[in-house]
Enzyme design. Structure first.
Site, mmCIF file in Angstrom:
data_model
loop_
_atom_site.group_PDB
_atom_site.id
_atom_site.type_symbol
_atom_site.label_atom_id
_atom_site.label_comp_id
_atom_site.label_asym_id
_atom_site.label_seq_id
_atom_site.Cartn_x
_atom_site.Cartn_y
_atom_site.Cartn_z
ATOM 1 N N LYS A 116 51.731 17.741 19.207
ATOM 2 C CA LYS A 116 52.820 17.452 20.144
ATOM 3 C C LYS A 116 52.334 17.656 21.582
ATOM 4 O O LYS A 116 52.587 16.836 22.460
ATOM 5 C CB LYS A 116 54.022 18.363 19.838
ATOM 6 C CG LYS A 116 54.725 18.004 18.529
ATOM 7 C CD LYS A 116 55.746 19.047 18.088
ATOM 8 C CE LYS A 116 56.306 18.667 16.710
ATOM 9 N NZ LYS A 116 57.265 19.627 16.162
ATOM 10 N N GLN A 145 59.243 25.798 17.393
ATOM 11 C CA GLN A 145 58.737 25.245 16.126
ATOM 12 C C GLN A 145 59.316 26.007 14.939
ATOM 13 O O GLN A 145 59.313 27.240 14.911
ATOM 14 C CB GLN A 145 57.187 25.300 16.121
ATOM 15 C CG GLN A 145 56.538 24.654 14.922
ATOM 16 C CD GLN A 145 56.739 23.133 14.831
ATOM 17 O OE1 GLN A 145 56.961 22.466 15.845
ATOM 18 N NE2 GLN A 145 56.695 22.595 13.634
ATOM 19 N N ASP A 164 65.071 18.782 20.460
ATOM 20 C CA ASP A 164 65.001 18.656 18.998
ATOM 21 C C ASP A 164 66.341 18.203 18.421
ATOM 22 O O ASP A 164 66.402 17.788 17.262
ATOM 23 C CB ASP A 164 64.654 20.009 18.373
ATOM 24 C CG ASP A 164 63.206 20.115 17.944
ATOM 25 O OD1 ASP A 164 62.667 19.106 17.464
ATOM 26 O OD2 ASP A 164 62.631 21.206 18.076
#
Ligand code: GUN
Length: 294
Positions: free
Chosen positions: A54, A98, A121
């Site tokens: 990412k 994460q 997200d």
């Protein structure tokens, strides 16, 4: 007839080029570049690898990346403090924590600490809540589910009235994917570990999305001829005959299913690159929202 293989990398590459051009334009207009902060707690090798990918992709399109790698034993208070600080940092437009977090941490409480306008997200309860409602618009849609829908659109899947089956009910993939399919007027069934006659349910699907984390579970006789099949699974399996000793496979038995499906998104090479492309899109959007809020 063999299935059309959906090339997720090609679609993702087009999206990345568009983002790169938009970011270059922003910078040329003296706007600050979009910034993404990644928070990784612990040493899970798969998570480390995802976060590295990412960050690399961010840099390649001109998005600033701020990485925070914390030891596995970091306390709830410390993680929330960091996320709160990032929440008020004007260089940071998006915050990615994460998942999964180590067991001692309260994931929900950490995600609640991310301000809504930085929730790239799309996991904040308000964003997910809006996704569950008719006529409401989340600020951000979770990246993998958005990638699934985009790939289906790319190959001309018909959603209206289609029978869609989603294998898996995770917060990250299964549940939001099912919600997006409902918004597109599909009739959706969500399958899980207690579902009876899994192959029979899957065989009814015009659109089948596999996101259960079971290597090559979906076989040809689970698939309706001509169906659109999206493999979201990413499973490491032993491969003693290879240099590394392992290889990655999806939840779908590719060689078997490609003979039956109408279109098939493989894993690797399908949804994976789309997830990261979606993250870049959401980060760019977050920067634009921040600019509008000034
Ligand atoms: N873990 C697996 N997929 C994801 C994702 O899309 N976002 C975050 N934050 N964690 C993940």
């Amino acid at each position: 007839m063999a299935a059309k293989i959906i090339d997720g990398e090609a679609v993702a590459s087009r999206i990345r080029e568009e983002i790169k051009a938009t970011v270059a334009e922003m910078v040329a207009n003296n706007q600050s570049p979009p910034g993404l902060a990644t928070v990784l707690v612990g040493e899970n090798p798969a998570s480390q690898q995802y976060v590295r990918m990412k960050q690399n992709r961010c840099k390649k399109v001109g998005i600033q990346s701020f990485g925070y790698n914390l030891p596995a034993e970091t306390s709830q208070e410390e993680v929330e403090k960091l996320v709160s600080e990032l929440g008020s940092d004007p260089k940071v437009h998006g915050i990615l924590v994460q998942l999964p977090l180590p067991d001692h941490l309260d994931e929900e409480a950490v995600l609640n600490t991310i301000p809504l306008h930085k929730d790239i997200d799309g996991f904040h309860p308000v964003n997910i809540g809006r996704l569950t409602m008719k006529g409401r618009k989340p600020l951000f849609i979770p990246c993998t589910p958005a990638g699934v829908i985009r790939l289906l659109e790319e190959v001309g899947a018909e959603f209206d009235g289609a029978e869609a089956v989603v294998l898996g009910r995770s917060n990250i993939v299964g549940m939001p994917t099912a919600l997006l399919l409902i918004h597109k007027n599909a009739t959706v069934t969500i399958c899980h570990s207690r579902t009876k006659d899994l192959p029979g349910v899957c065989r009814k699907a015009d659109i089948l999305v596999a996101a259960v984390g079971r290597p090559q579970m979906v076989k040809a006789d689970w698939v309706k001829p001509g169906a659109f099949v999206i493999d979201v699974g990413s499973n490491r399996v032993d491969a003693p005959d290879t240099e590394k000793g392992y290889r990655w496979v999806g939840d779908v038995d590719f060689d078997d299913v490609k003979e039956v499906a109408g279109a098939l998104s493989p894993s690797p090479g399908g949804v994976g690159p789309m997830t990261i492309a979606g993250l870049l899109q959401n980060t760019l959007r977050a920067a634009q929202i921040a600019d509008e809020m000034k």
